[in-house]
Design a protein around this motif. Structure first.
Motif, mmCIF file in Angstrom:
data_model
loop_
_atom_site.group_PDB
_atom_site.id
_atom_site.type_symbol
_atom_site.label_atom_id
_atom_site.label_comp_id
_atom_site.label_asym_id
_atom_site.label_seq_id
_atom_site.Cartn_x
_atom_site.Cartn_y
_atom_site.Cartn_z
ATOM 1 N N LEU A 84 -0.164 -4.662 3.512
ATOM 2 C CA LEU A 84 -0.060 -3.815 4.691
ATOM 3 C C LEU A 84 1.257 -4.052 5.424
ATOM 4 N N PRO A 85 1.884 -2.991 5.916
ATOM 5 C CA PRO A 85 3.106 -3.157 6.702
ATOM 6 C C PRO A 85 2.776 -3.612 8.121
ATOM 7 N N ALA A 131 0.858 -1.189 0.000
ATOM 8 C CA ALA A 131 0.000 0.000 0.000
ATOM 9 C C ALA A 131 0.893 1.237 0.000
ATOM 10 N N ARG A 132 0.385 2.340 -0.557
ATOM 11 C CA ARG A 132 1.204 3.552 -0.621
ATOM 12 C C ARG A 132 0.380 4.766 -0.200
ATOM 13 N N ALA A 133 1.085 5.853 0.008
ATOM 14 C CA ALA A 133 0.425 7.077 0.463
ATOM 15 C C ALA A 133 -0.625 7.526 -0.547
ATOM 16 N N ALA A 134 -1.737 8.028 -0.028
ATOM 17 C CA ALA A 134 -2.830 8.505 -0.884
ATOM 18 C C ALA A 134 -3.004 10.007 -0.711
ATOM 19 N N PHE A 147 -3.737 6.041 3.165
ATOM 20 C CA PHE A 147 -3.097 5.094 2.256
ATOM 21 C C PHE A 147 -4.091 4.617 1.206
ATOM 22 N N GLN A 148 -3.534 4.097 0.125
ATOM 23 C CA GLN A 148 -4.367 3.407 -0.850
ATOM 24 C C GLN A 148 -3.767 2.035 -1.128
ATOM 25 N N MET A 149 -4.634 1.046 -1.270
ATOM 26 C CA MET A 149 -4.203 -0.313 -1.574
ATOM 27 C C MET A 149 -3.712 -0.371 -3.022
ATOM 28 N N LEU A 204 -7.449 3.793 5.413
ATOM 29 C CA LEU A 204 -7.757 3.387 4.037
ATOM 30 C C LEU A 204 -9.144 3.934 3.700
ATOM 31 N N ALA A 205 -9.183 5.177 3.294
ATOM 32 C CA ALA A 205 -10.453 5.872 3.095
ATOM 33 C C ALA A 205 -11.280 5.220 1.990
#
Length: 310
Positions: free
Chosen positions: A238-239, A106-109, A154-156, A246-247
């Motif tokens: 996920l870390p 997952a990364r920053a959104a 975050f976004q998946m 996770l909106a």
């Protein structure tokens, strides 16, 4: 001379395939290794076969360990911290296969923004307490969210792996055009066999089985297996000690939330209320906006109330 109740190596592999749902070819080594692992010789008698099958199935369904976690309640709780067994015999193998190829994290959104529960993004200082859906919402979870303060959004990774139209959309279109739920189910099954990263297909398979359970309660275990697999596949992104948000507004996150919601409902319906509460808590922690109405469910599950439709 073999007795009528003896079980050969080939016979045991067939029995294991039937009970695990795995292809016989994938089971060659664990069955071939039975004499060494269990200190027995072929053929097995019926009692030995059942004992060996039970142990092999436990091994196949044993959950993968979660990443090492710090002792804190303010984080996502991995599926392997909630249960020690997957319902499906192929879930562990699917996860190991994805991990071996390298799971996408997952990364920053939203450009690295934070979710601030006290801002206009959140529920504000005082969440509404009016009844809805015929049930008063539970807000105990909100205290943890408020206490945690701003958290990164975050976004998946893309849940619709591959090129072209997502398989879940093709399956839904097929059901809409034909009304054939069996064909819809088969299309979803084909999609996850081709690429098990299709989280939304797992979630829709779970939903279809959950609906069928209205006529046959035993189908709930089928729904459980689908939902567990979808959640476990998503968790690979996920870390450790995931404390982000996770909106729902980020479309890539919705399949994961659908799978979480369905898993919580299924465990609740099966009477596993503590597991349901843990999953519902994950849903609210990772999506405090609660677009799925979980706040109206978690209080009932905590109180041990039985699941009811509607």
């Amino acid at each position: 001379m073999k007795s009528a109740g003896s079980v050969s190596e080939d016979g045991l592999r067939t029995m294991l395939a039937e009970r695990s749902g795995l292809d016989r070819d994938l089971l060659w080594f664990p069955v071939h290794d039975v004499p060494r692992a269990f200190d027995v010789t072929w053929p097995l008698n019926a009692e030995q076969a059942e004992e060996v099958l039970g142990d092999l199935l436990d091994g196949l369904r044993s959950v993968l360990p979660a990443p090492r976690q710090e002792q804190t309640s303010q984080r996502y709780v991995y599926l392997s911290e909630i249960t020690d067994r997957y319902q499906r015999g192929d879930t562990r193998r699917i996860l190991e296969r994805i991990e071996s190829r390298g799971a996408t994290p997952a990364r920053a959104a939203y450009g690295g923004e934070n979710y601030d529960p006290g801002s206009e993004q959140g529920w504000g200082i005082r969440p509404p307490t009016a009844s809805d859906h015929g049930v008063r919402p539970d807000w105990a979870w909100w205290l943890e969210v408020r206490e945690a303060g701003p958290r990164p959004l975050f976004q998946m990774p893309n849940p619709y792996a591959g090129e072209g139209e997502p398989p879940v959309d093709r399956a839904l279109d097929l059901r809409e055009r034909t009304g054939n739920t069996a064909a819809y189910r088969a299309a979803l099954g084909d999609a996850v066999r081709e690429d098990p990263r299709q989280i939304d297909c797992w979630a829709h398979l779970g939903g279809e089985a959950f609906e069928r359970a209205g006529a046959d309660e035993s189908v709930l275990l089928e729904a459980l297996g689908y939902y567990q697999t979808g959640v476990a596949v998503a968790e690979l992104a996920l870390p450790a000690r995931f404390a982000g948000v996770l909106a729902w507004g980020e479309l890539n996150n919705r399949p994961f939330h659908r799978a979480l919601h369905g898993l919580g409902l299924t465990w609740w319906r099966l009477g596993e209320t503590q597991k349901a509460v843990a999953v519902f808590s994950n849903g609210l922690w990772t999506n405090p906006d609660d677009n799925q109405g979980i706040r109206y469910l978690i209080g009932q599950a905590k109180a041990g109330a039985p699941w009811r439709s509607g």
